[in-house]
Scaffold this active site. Sequence first.
Site: not given
Length: 254
Positions: A151, A209, A160, A153, A146, A212
């Site tokens: 993001s 993913e 993750d 995160h 990202a 994630h």
Amino acid sequence: MGPMAPLTRRAVLALGGLAATGLLAPHASADAAPATGGRLPRQVRRAGSPTDLERHDRDNLLVVVTKDRPLDPVDYAPDDLVDWRDPDYQLRAEVADQLSDLFDAAQEEGHRLRVISGYRSHETQRETYDYWVRTTGRKAADATSARPGHSEHQTGLAVDLDNDKGTCYLDQCFGDTAEGRWLAEEAHRFGFVISYPEGQRERTGYTYEPWHVRYVGPTVAGDMHREGFLLLEDYLAAEALRPALRRPGRARPV
């Protein structure tokens, strides 16, 4: 061009998190309750008792960010970050709490998980994204990482994961491991969903993913699992069209 500035230690650790996410910018909620240190017994939460974030900070908890919808402000940072069993990784307090329950349950069934990326600041995400642009080119970087301000995160809600063997570290084959299969089936019980499911690249802009996961709270994660929603934005759109089914006290999603 001058020499490249060295990455910080946290940025180096974050490079593993190709899992870029797209989550929209949480706006600070004036009535958001501060995180508490205590934890409800796991069986009580599973029975439907709402968590603090579900009760007091639902807009931030369920905010959607994509490649086209940045955080607002772009340098947003949660004010309730805590270390995750290691000062190199941080998450919002409730997320860390629920993840502990997930790890305990996984271990009880013989699965050993580890965190490989948690919260990333706007600056760390910028360094991470720039690294992948330099390494793989912008087009490839955009498929897996990202841009800063875009993001999950950065919200402190995303993490993750990997198993303790590391044989599928940040690789789609993690979804075929025992731990990856368990995570896909059981994460919803603890409030987590896979942000970038298989076959959804055209919708999310990111490749599959399986490592994630993003915290949305046990209520919504459970609903999504039961009703077959793969993406949070689809669940929220459907919920907005059926107010009669909305639980008492739940704010309308933005």
